[in-house]
Design a protein around this motif. Structure first.
Motif, short mmCIF file in Angstrom:
data_model
loop_
_atom_site.label_atom_id
_atom_site.label_comp_id
_atom_site.label_asym_id
_atom_site.label_seq_id
_atom_site.Cartn_x
_atom_site.Cartn_y
_atom_site.Cartn_z
N PRO A 1 0.84 -1.20 0.00
CA PRO A 1 0.00 0.00 0.00
C PRO A 1 0.87 1.26 0.00
O PRO A 1 2.06 1.21 0.35
CB PRO A 1 -0.79 -0.11 1.30
CG PRO A 1 0.11 -0.89 2.20
CD PRO A 1 0.83 -1.88 1.32
N PRO A 2 0.29 2.40 -0.38
CA PRO A 2 1.06 3.65 -0.34
C PRO A 2 1.48 3.99 1.08
O PRO A 2 0.74 3.75 2.04
CB PRO A 2 0.06 4.69 -0.88
CG PRO A 2 -1.01 3.92 -1.56
CD PRO A 2 -1.08 2.60 -0.88
N ALA A 3 2.66 4.54 1.22
CA ALA A 3 3.17 4.98 2.53
C ALA A 3 4.28 5.99 2.30
O ALA A 3 5.05 5.86 1.33
CB ALA A 3 3.69 3.80 3.34
N PRO A 4 4.40 7.00 3.14
CA PRO A 4 5.47 7.99 2.98
C PRO A 4 6.85 7.39 3.26
O PRO A 4 6.96 6.36 3.93
CB PRO A 4 5.11 9.07 3.99
CG PRO A 4 4.29 8.37 5.02
CD PRO A 4 3.53 7.31 4.29
N ASP A 5 7.86 8.04 2.77
CA ASP A 5 9.24 7.62 3.03
C ASP A 5 9.50 7.69 4.53
O ASP A 5 9.21 8.70 5.18
CB ASP A 5 10.20 8.56 2.30
CG ASP A 5 11.63 8.05 2.31
OD1 ASP A 5 12.09 7.57 3.35
OD2 ASP A 5 12.30 8.15 1.26
N PRO A 6 10.04 6.62 5.14
CA PRO A 6 10.22 6.63 6.61
C PRO A 6 11.12 7.74 7.12
O PRO A 6 10.92 8.24 8.24
CB PRO A 6 10.82 5.25 6.89
CG PRO A 6 11.35 4.77 5.59
CD PRO A 6 10.46 5.35 4.55
N VAL A 7 12.11 8.16 6.33
CA VAL A 7 13.03 9.19 6.83
C VAL A 7 12.36 10.55 6.93
O VAL A 7 12.90 11.47 7.56
CB VAL A 7 14.30 9.28 5.95
CG1 VAL A 7 15.05 7.96 5.95
CG2 VAL A 7 13.97 9.71 4.53
N THR A 8 11.18 10.72 6.33
CA THR A 8 10.45 11.99 6.43
C THR A 8 9.57 12.04 7.67
O THR A 8 8.97 13.08 7.95
CB THR A 8 9.57 12.20 5.19
OG1 THR A 8 8.53 11.20 5.16
CG2 THR A 8 10.39 12.10 3.91
N LEU A 9 9.46 10.94 8.41
CA LEU A 9 8.57 10.85 9.57
C LEU A 9 9.34 11.11 10.86
O LEU A 9 10.53 10.82 10.95
CB LEU A 9 7.94 9.46 9.62
CG LEU A 9 7.10 9.07 8.40
CD1 LEU A 9 6.71 7.60 8.49
CD2 LEU A 9 5.86 9.94 8.29
N PRO A 10 8.66 11.64 11.89
CA PRO A 10 9.34 11.87 13.16
C PRO A 10 9.73 10.58 13.85
O PRO A 10 9.03 9.57 13.77
CB PRO A 10 8.29 12.63 13.99
CG PRO A 10 6.98 12.33 13.35
CD PRO A 10 7.26 12.11 11.90
N THR A 11 10.87 10.60 14.54
CA THR A 11 11.28 9.46 15.35
C THR A 11 10.37 9.34 16.56
O THR A 11 9.58 10.25 16.86
CB THR A 11 12.73 9.64 15.82
OG1 THR A 11 12.79 10.78 16.69
CG2 THR A 11 13.68 9.85 14.64
N SER A 12 10.49 8.23 17.27
CA SER A 12 9.69 8.06 18.49
C SER A 12 9.96 9.18 19.49
O SER A 12 9.04 9.72 20.10
CB SER A 12 10.00 6.71 19.13
OG SER A 12 9.54 5.65 18.34
N GLU A 13 11.21 9.54 19.65
CA GLU A 13 11.57 10.60 20.59
C GLU A 13 10.98 11.93 20.17
O GLU A 13 10.43 12.68 20.99
CB GLU A 13 13.08 10.71 20.72
CG GLU A 13 13.53 11.67 21.80
CD GLU A 13 15.03 11.60 22.07
OE1 GLU A 13 15.49 12.27 23.01
OE2 GLU A 13 15.72 10.86 21.34
N GLU A 14 11.05 12.24 18.88
CA GLU A 14 10.49 13.50 18.39
C GLU A 14 8.98 13.54 18.56
O GLU A 14 8.42 14.56 18.96
CB GLU A 14 10.87 13.68 16.91
CG GLU A 14 12.34 13.96 16.68
CD GLU A 14 12.75 13.86 15.23
OE1 GLU A 14 13.84 14.35 14.89
OE2 GLU A 14 11.99 13.27 14.43
N ARG A 15 8.31 12.43 18.27
CA ARG A 15 6.85 12.41 18.37
C ARG A 15 6.41 12.48 19.83
O ARG A 15 5.51 13.24 20.19
CB ARG A 15 6.29 11.14 17.70
CG ARG A 15 4.78 11.20 17.47
CD ARG A 15 4.28 9.97 16.76
NE ARG A 15 4.57 9.94 15.35
CZ ARG A 15 3.88 10.58 14.42
NH1 ARG A 15 2.87 11.36 14.76
NH2 ARG A 15 4.20 10.46 13.15
N LEU A 16 7.05 11.69 20.69
CA LEU A 16 6.64 11.66 22.10
C LEU A 16 6.93 12.98 22.81
O LEU A 16 6.24 13.33 23.77
CB LEU A 16 7.35 10.51 22.81
CG LEU A 16 6.79 9.12 22.50
CD1 LEU A 16 7.77 8.04 22.93
CD2 LEU A 16 5.45 8.90 23.18
N SER A 17 7.93 13.72 22.36
CA SER A 17 8.25 15.00 23.00
C SER A 17 7.12 16.01 22.84
O SER A 17 7.05 16.98 23.60
CB SER A 17 9.55 15.56 22.42
OG SER A 17 9.37 15.92 21.05
#
Length: 289
Positions: free
Chosen positions: A122-138
């Motif tokens: 299925p379609p999905a964005p490039d993983p390197v464009t997504l926030p890391t766990s630390e960035e998202r949880l912050s």
């Protein structure tokens, strides 16, 4: 290789105490019990240690029987059910304090040529464009700092990136029961297929029931609006893959009923090959009062 990944590999490197008996150490996860993915990965390693290296696992079927004690070792007993010309079957029972806490059947197969087709990725964005766990949880001020710390500690060996907000990131409003996560280990691994399969098994128990929560606008244990635990877990390994390269975990929930929720998923390599199919049912209860 990160120290967290080395610690995880050490955790999966079981001590052999008899011909078909292995002992694994344990550690707590984000909740005060043994993480189910750890037990499943260790059981898979125990079974794999009794099979020739050129015969990797192609499927596993497991049941979580009791809550594991993170303060005690786990003993894995392997039954050699069958050694055929193409297939090998093993049964593993994990025991703590004299009681079985987990059971798994694993089938291994010698590689052979055959028919080849798959469901497209299925379609999905490039993983390197997504926030890391630390960035998202912050960015989640509504989560207790200890919860964030536990999340980051439990997932330090893996670079895990949600495509959209996880259940605990945005809750209170039902969403489509579908979730996508990219993951890979935080460091390169050796070329041992069993190690890559064991690490994918470990990660597969982290997020599979997220889609159940999304359907009901629940945030999960992190915000205290759901009590849950894995009941059973099944995986089919279709094609070779590396756990130290990006894998897309495409998850959905077709049903929740009777205090149980079902999650099913496909795991694809970044170049679009279907590597794994996963199905899991878990307890998903709304706390009373």
């Amino acid at each position: 290789m990160s120290q967290a990944l080395q610690d995880l590999l050490d955790l999966l490197d079981l001590e052999q105490i008899e011909e078909n008996i292995f002992r694994g150490q344990s550690r707590s996860a984000v909740v005060p019990r043994v993480f189910g993915g750890q037990v499943a990965a260790q059981a898979l390693v125990a079974a794999g240690r009794t099979v020739p290296e050129d015969r990797p696992p192609h499927s596993l079927h497991a049941y979580f029987l009791r809550i594991g004690d993170p303060g005690a070792p786990i003993v894995y007993t392997v039954d050699r059910l069958r050694d055929g010309r193409s297939f090998t079957t093993r049964r593993v029972v994990a025991v703590q304090h004299g009681q079985p806490i987990f059971g798994m059947s694993v089938s291994f197969q010698t590689y052979e040529e055959g028919m080849d087709h798959q469901t497209p990725m299925p379609p999905a964005p490039d993983p390197v464009t997504l926030p890391t766990s630390e960035e998202r949880l912050s960015g989640y001020g509504h989560l207790d700092a200890r919860v964030v710390e536990k999340f980051l500690e439990a997932r330090a060996a893996v670079d895990l990136r949600y495509v959209d907000e996880p259940p605990y990131g945005r809750f209170g409003e039902p969403r489509a029961p579908h979730s996508q996560v990219w993951f890979r280990t935080n460091g390169k691994l050796a070329d041992d297929p069993l190690q890559h399969i064991a690490l994918a098994t470990y990660v597969s128990d982290m997020t599979l029931l997220d889609s159940v929560l999304l359907a009901h606008g629940r945030g999960g244990w992190a915000v205290g609006d759901v009590v849950g635990a894995s009941l059973d877990h099944a995986m089919w390994f279709h094609r070779p893959f590396r756990a130290d390269e990006w894998l897309l975990y495409d998850q959905e929930s077709p049903s929740a009923y009777g205090g149980r929720g079902l999650g099913q998923a496909r795991i694809y390599t970044q170049d679009g090959r279907l590597a794994i199919t996963v199905i899991q049912e878990g307890v998903v209860r709304i706390p009373r009062g």
